[in-house]
Design an enzyme around this catalytic site. Structure first.
Site, PDB file in Angstrom:
ATOM      1  N   TYR A   1       0.845  -1.195   0.000  1.00  0.00           N
ATOM      2  CA  TYR A   1       0.000   0.000   0.000  1.00  0.00           C
ATOM      3  C   TYR A   1       0.881   1.247   0.000  1.00  0.00           C
ATOM      4  O   TYR A   1       1.388   1.690   1.029  1.00  0.00           O
ATOM      5  CB  TYR A   1      -0.922   0.019   1.215  1.00  0.00           C
ATOM      6  CG  TYR A   1      -1.816  -1.192   1.351  1.00  0.00           C
ATOM      7  CD1 TYR A   1      -2.125  -2.000   0.265  1.00  0.00           C
ATOM      8  CD2 TYR A   1      -2.360  -1.535   2.593  1.00  0.00           C
ATOM      9  CE1 TYR A   1      -2.940  -3.108   0.390  1.00  0.00           C
ATOM     10  CE2 TYR A   1      -3.188  -2.641   2.725  1.00  0.00           C
ATOM     11  CZ  TYR A   1      -3.461  -3.420   1.634  1.00  0.00           C
ATOM     12  OH  TYR A   1      -4.269  -4.527   1.774  1.00  0.00           O
TER      13      TYR A   1
ATOM     14  N   HIS B   1       0.437 -12.397   1.479  1.00  0.00           N
ATOM     15  CA  HIS B   1      -0.307 -11.471   0.633  1.00  0.00           C
ATOM     16  C   HIS B   1      -0.398 -11.947  -0.821  1.00  0.00           C
ATOM     17  O   HIS B   1       0.622 -12.106  -1.494  1.00  0.00           O
ATOM     18  CB  HIS B   1       0.370 -10.094   0.684  1.00  0.00           C
ATOM     19  CG  HIS B   1      -0.483  -8.968   0.214  1.00  0.00           C
ATOM     20  ND1 HIS B   1      -0.013  -7.686   0.064  1.00  0.00           N
ATOM     21  CD2 HIS B   1      -1.795  -8.912  -0.135  1.00  0.00           C
ATOM     22  CE1 HIS B   1      -0.985  -6.892  -0.346  1.00  0.00           C
ATOM     23  NE2 HIS B   1      -2.081  -7.619  -0.488  1.00  0.00           N
TER      24      HIS B   1
END
Length: 308
Positions: free
Chosen positions: A62, A133
């Site tokens: 992010y 992830h």
């Protein structure tokens, strides 16, 4: 009237963690995606912390580390254990400033380097939850190499719970079968528009006693506001999806409840779900989301929406 979903602490089965039913999603804090400035981002984290949200979900991906840095600043000064942090492994951020890049890496050394960097950006010695992830293209390595590394770090007390964070039901099922995670996080597949997790993932989590964190409850925004130009599942929503979402919006409005509130409440109807993860980009969104979570939802509204 049916009950609302109060933002209270709930245990995460099989771990020593407690989370609130609303989790702070940090992806909107990154300027590269949302144009959020650092001051607003930090104030948003602080508002969530001050209003009682317990878990803050972030990732190196992010903003290539930017969201982690801003979560770290926002939580600085908070007592250890008062706020929990979840981050992710599988991508290594290299370089600095505008020269930052990201590469997939699920190797033991790569995972350790990623976690060291995350701890530095977050300003925390211990990470409460670590998700593998988006490992879809690297499943064998993620399960055979990354997970044992995380399990060893958990045994050493360096991290808390081990999980997978993904948009794919098949990935969750593979981890449940071969990985023995403490919990799992699934985005976009337990929503009013996409209920595919109900077929296998929700029953499998319930059967095994594995908590499920539901993310992406607005399906990239269309369930927050089904206006033209909104996105669904990381792409512009087509007219058929917009029409479905608008129909749901109308049904909810007739019942006196905003669509956003119903979208957040929907996953919590299912026993394995411990929390919903919602991205927030300003202090006002924190206050609004908390208020929406407290709203009473009529029982017959679920039936009108085709929810059992």
């Amino acid at each position: 009237m049916g009950s609302g979903f109060a933002v209270e602490r709930v245990p995460v089965g099989g771990t020593d963690l407690e989370v609130t039913t609303l989790t702070f999603g940090s992806a909107p804090l990154a300027s590269v995606f949302w144009g959020n400035d650092e001051r607003t981002a930090v104030a948003t984290v602080q508002a969530a912390r001050d209003e009682g949200i317990r878990l803050f979900d972030t990732a190196p991906f992010y903003g290539l580390g930017e969201a982690e840095e801003r979560v770290g600043v926002g939580l600085s000064g908070a007592e250890v254990g008062d706020a929990l942090v979840a981050t992710k492994v599988g991508r290594t951020v290299t370089g600095s400033g505008p020269e930052r890049e990201v590469v997939f890496d699920y190797s033991p050394d790569g995972v350790r380097r990623q976690l060291d960097a995350s701890r530095q950006r977050l300003g925390r010695d211990r990470l409460d939850i670590v998700h593998v992830h988006d490992p879809e293209e690297h499943l064998d390595e993620a399960i055979g190499s990354c997970l044992p590394t995380l399990s060893a770090l958990r045994a050493a007390g360096e991290i808390g719970a081990v999980s997978v964070g993904t948009n794919h039901c098949s990935t969750v099922l593979r981890f449940l079968d071969d990985g023995d995670p403490d919990l799992v996080m699934l985005a976009g597949r337990l929503t009013l528009l996409d209920r595919s997790a109900l077929v296998e993932v929700v029953p499998a989590c319930a059967r095994r006693g594995v908590p499920l964190f539901a993310a992406g409850v607005f399906n990239s925004g269309v369930l927050a506001d089904p206006s033209p130009g909104r996105w669904f599942d990381y792409a512009p929503a087509d007219e058929a999806v917009l029409a479905r979402a608008r129909t749901m919006q109308r049904i909810c409005a007739e019942a006196g409840v905003p669509l956003r509130a119903v979208a957040m409440a929907f996953p919590l109807r299912f026993e394995p779900v411990a929390t919903v993860v919602v991205g927030m980009s300003g202090p006002g969104e924190v206050t609004e989301n908390l208020a929406l979570m407290e709203l009473e939802i009529p029982d017959d509204l679920w039936a009108e929406l085709g929810v059992e």
